[in-house]
Design a protein around this motif. Sequence first.
Motif, PDB file in Angstrom:
ATOM      1  N   ILE A 179       0.846  -1.203   0.000  1.00 50.92           N
ATOM      2  CA  ILE A 179       0.000   0.000   0.000  1.00 50.92           C
ATOM      3  C   ILE A 179       0.879   1.250   0.000  1.00 50.92           C
ATOM      4  CG2 ILE A 179      -1.672   1.316   1.363  1.00 50.92           C
ATOM      5  CD1 ILE A 179      -2.735  -1.422   2.378  1.00 50.92           C
ATOM      6  N   ARG A 180       1.928   1.215   0.787  1.00 49.26           N
ATOM      7  CA  ARG A 180       2.830   2.369   0.867  1.00 49.26           C
ATOM      8  C   ARG A 180       3.432   2.718  -0.494  1.00 49.26           C
ATOM      9  NH1 ARG A 180       8.916   2.028   3.001  1.00 49.26           N
ATOM     10  NH2 ARG A 180       9.417   4.253   3.144  1.00 49.26           N
ATOM     11  N   GLU A 181       3.733   1.713  -1.298  1.00 45.05           N
ATOM     12  CA  GLU A 181       4.340   1.959  -2.607  1.00 45.05           C
ATOM     13  C   GLU A 181       3.455   2.814  -3.508  1.00 45.05           C
ATOM     14  OE1 GLU A 181       5.206  -1.809  -4.275  1.00 45.05           O
ATOM     15  OE2 GLU A 181       6.937  -2.214  -2.984  1.00 45.05           O
ATOM     16  N   GLY A 182       2.145   2.745  -3.325  1.00 41.66           N
ATOM     17  CA  GLY A 182       1.234   3.477  -4.188  1.00 41.66           C
ATOM     18  C   GLY A 182       0.733   4.792  -3.621  1.00 41.66           C
ATOM     19  N   LEU A 183       1.224   5.181  -2.449  1.00 42.01           N
ATOM     20  CA  LEU A 183       0.744   6.385  -1.782  1.00 42.01           C
ATOM     21  C   LEU A 183       1.726   7.540  -1.888  1.00 42.01           C
ATOM     22  CD1 LEU A 183      -0.681   4.941   1.567  1.00 42.01           C
ATOM     23  CD2 LEU A 183      -2.011   5.792  -0.367  1.00 42.01           C
ATOM     24  N   SER A 184       1.207   8.740  -1.737  1.00 38.68           N
ATOM     25  CA  SER A 184       2.063   9.915  -1.592  1.00 38.68           C
ATOM     26  C   SER A 184       2.650   9.978  -0.191  1.00 38.68           C
ATOM     27  CB  SER A 184       1.258  11.191  -1.875  1.00 38.68           C
ATOM     28  OG  SER A 184       0.693  11.156  -3.169  1.00 38.68           O
ATOM     29  N   ALA A 185       1.947   9.423   0.785  1.00 42.43           N
ATOM     30  CA  ALA A 185       2.458   9.354   2.156  1.00 42.43           C
ATOM     31  C   ALA A 185       3.458   8.214   2.273  1.00 42.43           C
ATOM     32  CB  ALA A 185       1.308   9.146   3.137  1.00 42.43           C
ATOM     33  N   ASP A 186       4.332   8.316   3.273  1.00 45.65           N
ATOM     34  CA  ASP A 186       5.436   7.372   3.375  1.00 45.65           C
ATOM     35  C   ASP A 186       5.289   6.368   4.513  1.00 45.65           C
ATOM     36  OD1 ASP A 186       7.863   6.560   2.175  1.00 45.65           O
ATOM     37  OD2 ASP A 186       8.990   7.382   3.869  1.00 45.65           O
ATOM     38  N   ARG A 187       4.169   6.435   5.274  1.00 43.27           N
ATOM     39  CA  ARG A 187       4.034   5.550   6.427  1.00 43.27           C
ATOM     40  C   ARG A 187       2.633   4.945   6.456  1.00 43.27           C
ATOM     41  NH1 ARG A 187       6.277   9.621  11.058  1.00 43.27           N
ATOM     42  NH2 ARG A 187       4.764  10.985  10.029  1.00 43.27           N
ATOM     43  N   VAL A 188       2.578   3.635   6.659  1.00 45.99           N
ATOM     44  CA  VAL A 188       1.307   2.908   6.632  1.00 45.99           C
ATOM     45  C   VAL A 188       1.253   1.958   7.827  1.00 45.99           C
ATOM     46  CG1 VAL A 188      -0.097   1.224   5.365  1.00 45.99           C
ATOM     47  CG2 VAL A 188       1.086   3.047   4.129  1.00 45.99           C
ATOM     48  N   VAL A 189       0.079   1.884   8.454  1.00 45.75           N
ATOM     49  CA  VAL A 189      -0.176   0.919   9.518  1.00 45.75           C
ATOM     50  C   VAL A 189      -1.443   0.150   9.171  1.00 45.75           C
ATOM     51  CG1 VAL A 189      -0.646   0.572  11.972  1.00 45.75           C
ATOM     52  CG2 VAL A 189       0.890   2.410  11.263  1.00 45.75           C
ATOM     53  N   VAL A 190      -1.376  -1.174   9.175  1.00 46.54           N
ATOM     54  CA  VAL A 190      -2.555  -2.028   9.003  1.00 46.54           C
ATOM     55  C   VAL A 190      -3.098  -2.340  10.391  1.00 46.54           C
ATOM     56  CG1 VAL A 190      -3.426  -4.254   8.201  1.00 46.54           C
ATOM     57  CG2 VAL A 190      -1.729  -3.008   6.836  1.00 46.54           C
ATOM     58  N   THR A 191      -4.369  -2.029  10.622  1.00 45.48           N
ATOM     59  CA  THR A 191      -4.941  -2.104  11.961  1.00 45.48           C
ATOM     60  C   THR A 191      -6.008  -3.180  12.073  1.00 45.48           C
ATOM     61  OG1 THR A 191      -6.784  -0.559  11.614  1.00 45.48           O
ATOM     62  CG2 THR A 191      -4.615   0.408  12.074  1.00 45.48           C
ATOM     63  N   ASP A 192      -6.310  -3.522  13.307  1.00 44.17           N
ATOM     64  CA  ASP A 192      -7.427  -4.405  13.618  1.00 44.17           C
ATOM     65  C   ASP A 192      -7.920  -4.003  14.996  1.00 44.17           C
ATOM     66  OD1 ASP A 192      -9.282  -6.402  13.205  1.00 44.17           O
ATOM     67  OD2 ASP A 192      -7.969  -8.027  13.817  1.00 44.17           O
ATOM     68  N   THR A 193      -9.010  -4.604  15.448  1.00 47.78           N
ATOM     69  CA  THR A 193      -9.456  -4.402  16.823  1.00 47.78           C
ATOM     70  C   THR A 193      -9.472  -5.740  17.532  1.00 47.78           C
ATOM     71  OG1 THR A 193     -11.776  -4.582  16.137  1.00 47.78           O
ATOM     72  CG2 THR A 193     -10.853  -2.368  16.339  1.00 47.78           C
ATOM     73  N   CYS A 194      -9.080  -5.733  18.784  1.00 45.12           N
ATOM     74  CA  CYS A 194      -9.152  -6.951  19.593  1.00 45.12           C
ATOM     75  C   CYS A 194      -9.162  -6.572  21.063  1.00 45.12           C
ATOM     76  CB  CYS A 194      -7.992  -7.895  19.278  1.00 45.12           C
ATOM     77  SG  CYS A 194      -6.391  -7.327  19.823  1.00 45.12           S
ATOM     78  N   GLY A 195      -9.563  -7.525  21.894  1.00 51.89           N
ATOM     79  CA  GLY A 195      -9.548  -7.323  23.325  1.00 51.89           C
ATOM     80  C   GLY A 195      -8.156  -7.542  23.885  1.00 51.89           C
ATOM     81  N   ARG A 196      -8.021  -7.295  25.182  1.00 50.92           N
ATOM     82  CA  ARG A 196      -6.745  -7.528  25.844  1.00 50.92           C
ATOM     83  C   ARG A 196      -7.014  -8.036  27.250  1.00 50.92           C
ATOM     84  NH1 ARG A 196      -3.551  -2.266  27.707  1.00 50.92           N
ATOM     85  NH2 ARG A 196      -2.657  -3.892  29.015  1.00 50.92           N
ATOM     86  N   PRO A 197      -6.072  -8.789  27.825  1.00 52.70           N
ATOM     87  CA  PRO A 197      -6.279  -9.270  29.188  1.00 52.70           C
ATOM     88  C   PRO A 197      -6.488  -8.116  30.159  1.00 52.70           C
ATOM     89  CG  PRO A 197      -4.393 -10.353  28.174  1.00 52.70           C
ATOM     90  CD  PRO A 197      -4.789  -9.237  27.259  1.00 52.70           C
ATOM     91  N   PHE A 198      -7.318  -8.351  31.148  1.00 55.84           N
ATOM     92  CA  PHE A 198      -7.534  -7.435  32.275  1.00 55.84           C
ATOM     93  C   PHE A 198      -8.356  -6.205  31.910  1.00 55.84           C
ATOM     94  CE2 PHE A 198      -3.090  -9.107  32.532  1.00 55.84           C
ATOM     95  CZ  PHE A 198      -3.378 -10.194  33.355  1.00 55.84           C
TER      96      PHE A 198
END
Length: 251
Positions: free
Chosen positions: A136-155
């Motif tokens: 995705i980064r290769e095709g963008l004008s921006a130089d930084r990409v993060v692929v996200t998800d949602t999940c729970g965490r302990p506690f």
Amino acid sequence: MELFAVPDLPEIREGDDLAAMVDERVDLREDDVVCVASTVVSKAEGRLFELDDFPASPRAREIADHLADIAGEEKDPRFAQAVIEESTELIMEAPFLLTATRFGHVGVNAGIDRSNVADGDLLLLPKRPDGSAARIREGLSADRVVVTDTCGRPFRHGQRGVALGWAGMPAARDWRGEHDRDGRELGVTVQNVVDELASAANLVAGEGDGGTPVVVVRDWAFGDHEGSDAHFREVDGDFVRQALREWRFED
């Protein structure tokens, strides 16, 4: 720091060019961080499957039957089979499946999604989220990409945004060796910035049917700290995982 959702994105289909879709809708800057929900990454990469694509093994049937007994409702062994095939380890088998994915993420059901899936029964996580972020980064004008998800965490109750993959920046910044306001040297503080950016982006993207799976983070700087790509704990140092391996659910 400013965050805003990319507007007017269509329903994503296999083969769609996510980078081009984003670039034509937003005037990106080079130092922007583009946070992309794994849901649309998976759709573009053809990670939609039917339950029938995962014929249930005896092990999957055993797991599904056990979970059905606990929950008091039927569980599909084909879903259990999909989880098994997407995992390197079943850390917990009851009262739910807590698994380690092939790229290191630990979460429920190998992150397999059954919501916002119009063209199939199951949406699997991207095979290699770091690679997805890099493409995705290769095709963008921006130089930084993060692929996200949602999940729970302990506690903690509830879910929050997390990073699965990233490109163009380190995952964390290292504060060790610096000092607090009282002059004490910091010895353990490594700030996981990709998780923090993913969580902030999730506040803007929202959940459910919002249809805004891409968020741009603007005017955020990594700073002059040392960077690190350590993100998922190594098994040898993950004492919670080691304890869970020995734990057994009792009805």
